[in-house]
Design a protein around this motif. Structure first.
Motif, mmCIF file in Angstrom:
data_model
loop_
_atom_site.group_PDB
_atom_site.id
_atom_site.type_symbol
_atom_site.label_atom_id
_atom_site.label_comp_id
_atom_site.label_asym_id
_atom_site.label_seq_id
_atom_site.Cartn_x
_atom_site.Cartn_y
_atom_site.Cartn_z
ATOM 1 N N GLU A 165 0.850 -1.200 0.000
ATOM 2 C CA GLU A 165 0.000 0.000 0.000
ATOM 3 C C GLU A 165 0.880 1.242 0.000
ATOM 4 O O GLU A 165 1.975 1.222 0.550
ATOM 5 C CB GLU A 165 -0.910 0.003 1.246
ATOM 6 C CG GLU A 165 -1.913 -1.156 1.229
ATOM 7 C CD GLU A 165 -2.809 -1.192 2.462
ATOM 8 O OE1 GLU A 165 -2.982 -0.145 3.120
ATOM 9 O OE2 GLU A 165 -3.322 -2.287 2.776
ATOM 10 N N ASN A 168 11.565 10.686 -0.680
ATOM 11 C CA ASN A 168 10.141 10.349 -0.784
ATOM 12 C C ASN A 168 9.460 10.668 0.549
ATOM 13 O O ASN A 168 9.341 9.808 1.424
ATOM 14 C CB ASN A 168 9.965 8.860 -1.100
ATOM 15 C CG ASN A 168 10.625 8.466 -2.403
ATOM 16 O OD1 ASN A 168 10.613 9.227 -3.364
ATOM 17 N ND2 ASN A 168 11.220 7.286 -2.449
ATOM 18 N N PHE A 204 20.605 1.979 -18.037
ATOM 19 C CA PHE A 204 20.619 2.417 -16.631
ATOM 20 C C PHE A 204 21.015 1.266 -15.707
ATOM 21 O O PHE A 204 20.483 0.160 -15.795
ATOM 22 C CB PHE A 204 19.245 2.967 -16.228
ATOM 23 C CG PHE A 204 19.253 3.603 -14.867
ATOM 24 C CD1 PHE A 204 19.929 4.787 -14.649
ATOM 25 C CD2 PHE A 204 18.624 2.999 -13.787
ATOM 26 C CE1 PHE A 204 19.970 5.383 -13.392
ATOM 27 C CE2 PHE A 204 18.656 3.580 -12.528
ATOM 28 C CZ PHE A 204 19.326 4.773 -12.332
ATOM 29 N N SER A 205 21.995 1.569 -14.835
ATOM 30 C CA SER A 205 22.502 0.610 -13.841
ATOM 31 C C SER A 205 23.392 -0.469 -14.467
ATOM 32 O O SER A 205 24.003 -1.259 -13.742
ATOM 33 C CB SER A 205 21.350 -0.012 -13.032
ATOM 34 O OG SER A 205 21.858 -0.730 -11.953
HETATM 35 C C1 LIG Z 1 21.031 2.270 -9.705
HETATM 36 C C2 LIG Z 1 21.335 2.211 -8.238
HETATM 37 C C3 LIG Z 1 22.399 1.426 -7.801
HETATM 38 C C4 LIG Z 1 22.690 1.346 -6.443
HETATM 39 N N1 LIG Z 1 23.719 0.543 -6.062
HETATM 40 C C5 LIG Z 1 24.003 0.416 -4.764
HETATM 41 C C6 LIG Z 1 25.095 -0.413 -4.348
HETATM 42 O O1 LIG Z 1 25.767 -1.044 -5.178
HETATM 43 N N2 LIG Z 1 25.337 -0.480 -3.018
HETATM 44 C C7 LIG Z 1 24.600 0.214 -2.083
HETATM 45 O O2 LIG Z 1 24.857 0.102 -0.894
HETATM 46 N N3 LIG Z 1 23.587 1.004 -2.457
HETATM 47 C C8 LIG Z 1 23.274 1.122 -3.765
HETATM 48 N N4 LIG Z 1 22.260 1.967 -4.156
HETATM 49 C C9 LIG Z 1 21.579 2.778 -3.145
HETATM 50 C C10 LIG Z 1 20.639 1.950 -2.345
HETATM 51 O O3 LIG Z 1 19.808 1.216 -3.181
HETATM 52 C C11 LIG Z 1 19.771 2.775 -1.377
HETATM 53 O O4 LIG Z 1 20.293 4.029 -1.120
HETATM 54 C C12 LIG Z 1 19.717 2.086 -0.082
HETATM 55 O O5 LIG Z 1 19.409 0.749 -0.283
HETATM 56 C C13 LIG Z 1 18.726 2.768 0.847
HETATM 57 O O6 LIG Z 1 17.617 1.979 1.083
HETATM 58 P P1 LIG Z 1 16.362 2.524 1.868
HETATM 59 O O7 LIG Z 1 15.885 1.423 2.752
HETATM 60 O O8 LIG Z 1 16.653 3.803 2.547
HETATM 61 O O9 LIG Z 1 15.285 2.900 0.727
HETATM 62 P P2 LIG Z 1 14.820 2.271 -0.651
HETATM 63 O O10 LIG Z 1 15.586 1.089 -1.053
HETATM 64 O O11 LIG Z 1 14.722 3.413 -1.603
HETATM 65 O O12 LIG Z 1 13.354 1.740 -0.317
HETATM 66 C C14 LIG Z 1 12.298 2.600 -0.036
HETATM 67 C C15 LIG Z 1 10.984 1.870 -0.207
HETATM 68 O O13 LIG Z 1 9.944 2.729 0.244
HETATM 69 C C16 LIG Z 1 8.871 2.663 -0.663
HETATM 70 N N5 LIG Z 1 8.058 3.878 -0.582
HETATM 71 C C17 LIG Z 1 8.364 5.140 -0.967
HETATM 72 N N6 LIG Z 1 7.334 5.990 -0.730
HETATM 73 C C18 LIG Z 1 6.344 5.238 -0.174
HETATM 74 C C19 LIG Z 1 5.019 5.510 0.273
HETATM 75 N N7 LIG Z 1 4.495 6.744 0.195
HETATM 76 N N8 LIG Z 1 4.264 4.506 0.780
HETATM 77 C C20 LIG Z 1 4.765 3.238 0.847
HETATM 78 N N9 LIG Z 1 6.014 2.908 0.425
HETATM 79 C C21 LIG Z 1 6.795 3.895 -0.069
HETATM 80 C C22 LIG Z 1 9.554 2.487 -2.023
HETATM 81 O O14 LIG Z 1 8.658 1.962 -2.964
HETATM 82 C C23 LIG Z 1 10.676 1.511 -1.663
HETATM 83 O O15 LIG Z 1 10.245 0.182 -1.752
HETATM 84 C C24 LIG Z 1 21.926 2.067 -5.495
HETATM 85 C C25 LIG Z 1 20.858 2.867 -5.932
HETATM 86 C C26 LIG Z 1 20.561 2.943 -7.289
HETATM 87 C C27 LIG Z 1 19.405 3.786 -7.740
#
Ligand SMILES: Cc1cc2nc3c(=O)[nH]c(=O)nc-3n(C[C@H](O)[C@H](O)[C@H](O)COP(=O)(O)OP(=O)(O)OC[C@H]3O[C@@H](n4cnc5c(N)ncnc54)[C@H](O)[C@@H]3O)c2cc1C
Length: 296
Positions: A79, A231, A124-125
């Motif tokens: 959600e 976000n 990308f990536s």
């Molecule tokens: C192309 C790419 C390559 C990367 N490579 C690496 C790497 O090699 N090593 C590394 O350590 N990191 C890497 N990163 C960075 C890494 O993916 C993230 O910075 C890190 O995993 C942070 O995770 P997080 O839990 O903060 O958020 P995220 O992984 O961004 O997860 C956030 C979640 O919240 C959900 N969400 C957002 N808004 C809402 C809402 N309103 N309601 C419900 N759900 C919501 C999203 O859908 C998502 O599932 C990479 C990023 C990218 C884009």
């Protein structure tokens, strides 16, 4: 306190939210994790800097994490959170329902600012990257183009020259580079071109960037320097304290925001946005919330 029986609601199933859920669930706490799907980690095709995992993809990491939290009894709902309200605890709203808990962990990550350049998705990536900590290593010894609009792109070019590759071309729109920065690039033998990128070239591998004026700049890899935005639209009603020109949430050493019992992880707070760092913060927050629940 009004509650659906949840001890904690976690928003976002990236490494941060999933790790917080694992820790809390393994104290037998009642945890609801809300996630809209997609997400930054899922875009990462290769994660090679996560201890214990020689190589994995972001998708694999997240899907394994979702299986893991479910095995410990976390309630997982697909959600989208539209708002969080604070009044003797928290009410988290989605289109499907309203959920209450005394603690909320916001781990909703960030979204890349991606420029409108044709065929970006194709590479990308794989050979077009956005994060030097994540994928800088993949550019080692390769012909690199850096695209950006601000001085951050200049700093990135100088840093990448030191660490990864001597063959760098920086492309920025006209009027974006002060004279002293142009000198800095020249000293470091970084090529500089003024222009607007239009299309990425190559099939199946990336071979270059075409500019709007028709020039083609050959390359094997590209680093984009356009930043990202957190976000956090659903937190708008809470008037949380912010830092970094309003782009990040202020947090203390427990990742607690200016609103008591509301925690923020990963890209939402200052610091490096890395999967293993977000996961570490998730573990720390899970333990902290459990400590507070013990004291209730
Ligand atoms: C192309 C790419 C390559 C990367 N490579 C690496 C790497 O090699 N090593 C590394 O350590 N990191 C890497 N990163 C960075 C890494 O993916 C993230 O910075 C890190 O995993 C942070 O995770 P997080 O839990 O903060 O958020 P995220 O992984 O961004 O997860 C956030 C979640 O919240 C959900 N969400 C957002 N808004 C809402 C809402 N309103 N309601 C419900 N759900 C919501 C999203 O859908 C998502 O599932 C990479 C990023 C990218 C884009």
């Amino acid at each position: 306190m009004p509650s659906d029986g949840y001890d904690c609601i976690i928003i976002g199933a990236g490494p941060g939210g999933l790790q917080a859920a694992i820790h809390l669930a393994r104290y037998n706490r009642q945890v609801l994790l809300l996630d809209q799907g997609g997400g930054r980690t899922r875009h990462a095709l290769h994660l090679e800097n996560y201890l214990g995992l020689e190589i994995t993809s972001g998708k694999e990491l997240v899907e394994t994490g979702i299986r893991q939290i479910k095995s410990f009894g976390v309630e997982f709902r697909r959600e989208q959170v539209s708002s969080v309200q604070s009044d003797h605890g928290f009410t988290v709203s989605t289109a499907q329902g309203r959920y209450q808990a005394p603690y909320v962990v916001v781990s909703s990550g960030a979204s890349e600012n991606l420029p409108p350049i044709r065929r970006l998705n194709r590479f990308f990536s794989r050979s077009i990257f956005t994060c030097v900590d994540c994928d800088g290593y993949r550019t080692t010894g390769k012909q690199l183009v850096i695209l950006g609009r601000s001085q951050a792109a200049v700093r990135l070019a100088v840093a990448m020259k030191q660490m990864f590759t001597p063959d760098i071309t920086l492309v920025m729109p006209a009027g974006r580079l002060p004279d002293d920065q142009a000198e800095l690039l020249a000293e470091d033998e970084i090529k500089f071109r003024r222009g607007e990128p239009e299309e990425f070239l190559g099939d199946p591998d990336l071979t270059g960037v075409k500019l709007r004026d028709g020039r083609e700049i050959p390359c094997q890899v590209v680093m984009l320097s356009y930043g990202y935005r957190i976000n956090d639209a659903f937190l708008a009603g809470l008037a949380l304290e912010r830092v970094a020109g309003g782009q990040k949430l202020a947090t203390d050493h427990h990742c607690e925001t200016s609103l008591k019992n509301l925690f923020a992880l990963g890209a939402l707070k200052p610091g490096n946005a890395q999967a293993i760092i977000a996961a570490g913060q998730g573990a720390m927050v899970g333990i902290e919330i459990n400590q507070r629940l013990l004291e209730l």
